[in-house]
Design a protein around this motif. Structure first.
Motif, PDB file in Angstrom:
ATOM      1  N   LEU A 144       0.844  -1.196   0.000  1.00 47.87           N
ATOM      2  CA  LEU A 144       0.000   0.000   0.000  1.00 47.87           C
ATOM      3  C   LEU A 144       0.881   1.249   0.000  1.00 47.87           C
ATOM      4  O   LEU A 144       0.664   2.167  -0.780  1.00 47.87           O
ATOM      5  N   ARG A 145       1.891   1.238   0.850  1.00 51.29           N
ATOM      6  CA  ARG A 145       2.811   2.381   0.914  1.00 51.29           C
ATOM      7  C   ARG A 145       3.605   2.518  -0.384  1.00 51.29           C
ATOM      8  O   ARG A 145       3.866   3.637  -0.838  1.00 51.29           O
ATOM      9  N   ALA A 146       4.007   1.381  -0.968  1.00 47.46           N
ATOM     10  CA  ALA A 146       4.773   1.415  -2.215  1.00 47.46           C
ATOM     11  C   ALA A 146       3.961   2.047  -3.343  1.00 47.46           C
ATOM     12  O   ALA A 146       4.519   2.647  -4.261  1.00 47.46           O
ATOM     13  N   HIS A 147       2.631   1.925  -3.260  1.00 48.28           N
ATOM     14  CA  HIS A 147       1.746   2.563  -4.231  1.00 48.28           C
ATOM     15  C   HIS A 147       1.454   4.017  -3.853  1.00 48.28           C
ATOM     16  O   HIS A 147       0.557   4.646  -4.424  1.00 48.28           O
ATOM     17  N   ARG A 148       2.182   4.521  -2.872  1.00 52.66           N
ATOM     18  CA  ARG A 148       2.054   5.897  -2.393  1.00 52.66           C
ATOM     19  C   ARG A 148       0.656   6.229  -1.879  1.00 52.66           C
ATOM     20  O   ARG A 148       0.144   7.337  -2.057  1.00 52.66           O
ATOM     21  N   LEU A 149       0.051   5.235  -1.245  1.00 47.71           N
ATOM     22  CA  LEU A 149      -1.250   5.434  -0.612  1.00 47.71           C
ATOM     23  C   LEU A 149      -1.028   5.600   0.889  1.00 47.71           C
ATOM     24  O   LEU A 149      -0.066   5.075   1.452  1.00 47.71           O
ATOM     25  N   GLN A 150      -1.923   6.318   1.529  1.00 48.88           N
ATOM     26  CA  GLN A 150      -1.823   6.592   2.958  1.00 48.88           C
ATOM     27  C   GLN A 150      -2.706   5.623   3.738  1.00 48.88           C
ATOM     28  O   GLN A 150      -3.925   5.630   3.561  1.00 48.88           O
ATOM     29  N   PRO A 151      -2.110   4.791   4.609  1.00 51.81           N
ATOM     30  CA  PRO A 151      -2.945   3.917   5.452  1.00 51.81           C
ATOM     31  C   PRO A 151      -3.864   4.753   6.335  1.00 51.81           C
ATOM     32  O   PRO A 151      -3.496   5.844   6.761  1.00 51.81           O
ATOM     33  N   ASP A 152      -5.052   4.241   6.607  1.00 48.70           N
ATOM     34  CA  ASP A 152      -5.987   4.932   7.495  1.00 48.70           C
ATOM     35  C   ASP A 152      -6.218   4.095   8.751  1.00 48.70           C
ATOM     36  O   ASP A 152      -5.576   3.053   8.941  1.00 48.70           O
ATOM     37  N   LEU A 153      -7.127   4.536   9.591  1.00 52.24           N
ATOM     38  CA  LEU A 153      -7.409   3.831  10.839  1.00 52.24           C
ATOM     39  C   LEU A 153      -7.838   2.394  10.572  1.00 52.24           C
ATOM     40  O   LEU A 153      -7.427   1.471  11.283  1.00 52.24           O
ATOM     41  N   ILE A 154      -8.626   2.188   9.541  1.00 49.85           N
ATOM     42  CA  ILE A 154      -9.094   0.843   9.203  1.00 49.85           C
ATOM     43  C   ILE A 154      -7.917  -0.035   8.780  1.00 49.85           C
ATOM     44  O   ILE A 154      -7.831  -1.202   9.175  1.00 49.85           O
ATOM     45  N   THR A 155      -7.003   0.513   8.004  1.00 48.12           N
ATOM     46  CA  THR A 155      -5.825  -0.229   7.573  1.00 48.12           C
ATOM     47  C   THR A 155      -5.039  -0.713   8.783  1.00 48.12           C
ATOM     48  O   THR A 155      -4.706  -1.903   8.896  1.00 48.12           O
ATOM     49  N   TYR A 156      -4.724   0.221   9.678  1.00 46.91           N
ATOM     50  CA  TYR A 156      -3.928  -0.131  10.847  1.00 46.91           C
ATOM     51  C   TYR A 156      -4.671  -1.101  11.766  1.00 46.91           C
ATOM     52  O   TYR A 156      -4.074  -2.045  12.284  1.00 46.91           O
ATOM     53  N   SER A 157      -5.954  -0.895  11.959  1.00 39.58           N
ATOM     54  CA  SER A 157      -6.730  -1.803  12.815  1.00 39.58           C
ATOM     55  C   SER A 157      -6.767  -3.207  12.231  1.00 39.58           C
ATOM     56  O   SER A 157      -6.668  -4.196  12.965  1.00 39.58           O
ATOM     57  N   ALA A 158      -6.900  -3.303  10.920  1.00 38.59           N
ATOM     58  CA  ALA A 158      -6.910  -4.618  10.267  1.00 38.59           C
ATOM     59  C   ALA A 158      -5.557  -5.309  10.416  1.00 38.59           C
ATOM     60  O   ALA A 158      -5.486  -6.515  10.660  1.00 38.59           O
ATOM     61  N   CYS A 159      -4.474  -4.556  10.306  1.00 36.34           N
ATOM     62  CA  CYS A 159      -3.132  -5.125  10.496  1.00 36.34           C
ATOM     63  C   CYS A 159      -2.936  -5.582  11.939  1.00 36.34           C
ATOM     64  O   CYS A 159      -2.365  -6.652  12.186  1.00 36.34           O
ATOM     65  N   ILE A 160      -3.408  -4.784  12.883  1.00 37.82           N
ATOM     66  CA  ILE A 160      -3.311  -5.161  14.294  1.00 37.82           C
ATOM     67  C   ILE A 160      -4.136  -6.412  14.550  1.00 37.82           C
ATOM     68  O   ILE A 160      -3.706  -7.325  15.260  1.00 37.82           O
TER      69      ILE A 160
END
Length: 124
Positions: A40-56
């Motif tokens: 996601l970061r490599a595509h220059r997109l910004q993770p959001d709260l949902i992204t981080y919560s899903a990773c956690i």
């Protein structure tokens, strides 16, 4: 999902990545979820709260409580504050790894931050 989107010469967005990371979490594939966060970061997109919560949540399923805490720290560096879903996943990750003292610290932090614990929080 992401492969199909990319095969059609379409660019995945944060929502697509969030869905894919959530699917990895449900499948107990925390390594793949974290790889997708990097993609996601490599595509220059910004993770959001949902992204981080899903990773956690993926880390919680993989009993990777330390990695979950690292993601929390990264999330905060981005100016995002955890919500009840994030805290629930963090507390559960600590509990599953028998790190009850860290779980209790997170519960206290949650309350100090004004995030109301839920029934799920107390059952973790």
């Amino acid at each position: 999902l992401l492969s199909a989107i990319e095969a059609q010469a379409m660019d995945p967005d944060v929502i697509t990545y969030n869905a894919s990371i959530s699917a990895c979490a449900k499948a107990h594939e925390f390594n793949h979820a974290l790889q997708l966060l990097g993609d996601l970061r490599a595509h220059r997109l910004q993770p959001d709260l949902i992204t981080y919560s899903a990773c956690i949540s993926a880390c919680e399923k993989g009993q990777q409580w330390q990695q979950a805490l690292q993601i929390l720290a990264e999330m905060r560096k981005q100016g995002l504050q955890p919500d009840v879903i994030t805290y629930n996943a963090l507390i559960s990750a600590c509990e599953k790894s028998k790190c009850w003292q860290q779980a209790m610290r997170l519960l206290a932090e949650m309350k100090r931050a004004g995030v109301q614990p839920s029934v799920i929080t107390y059952s973790a």
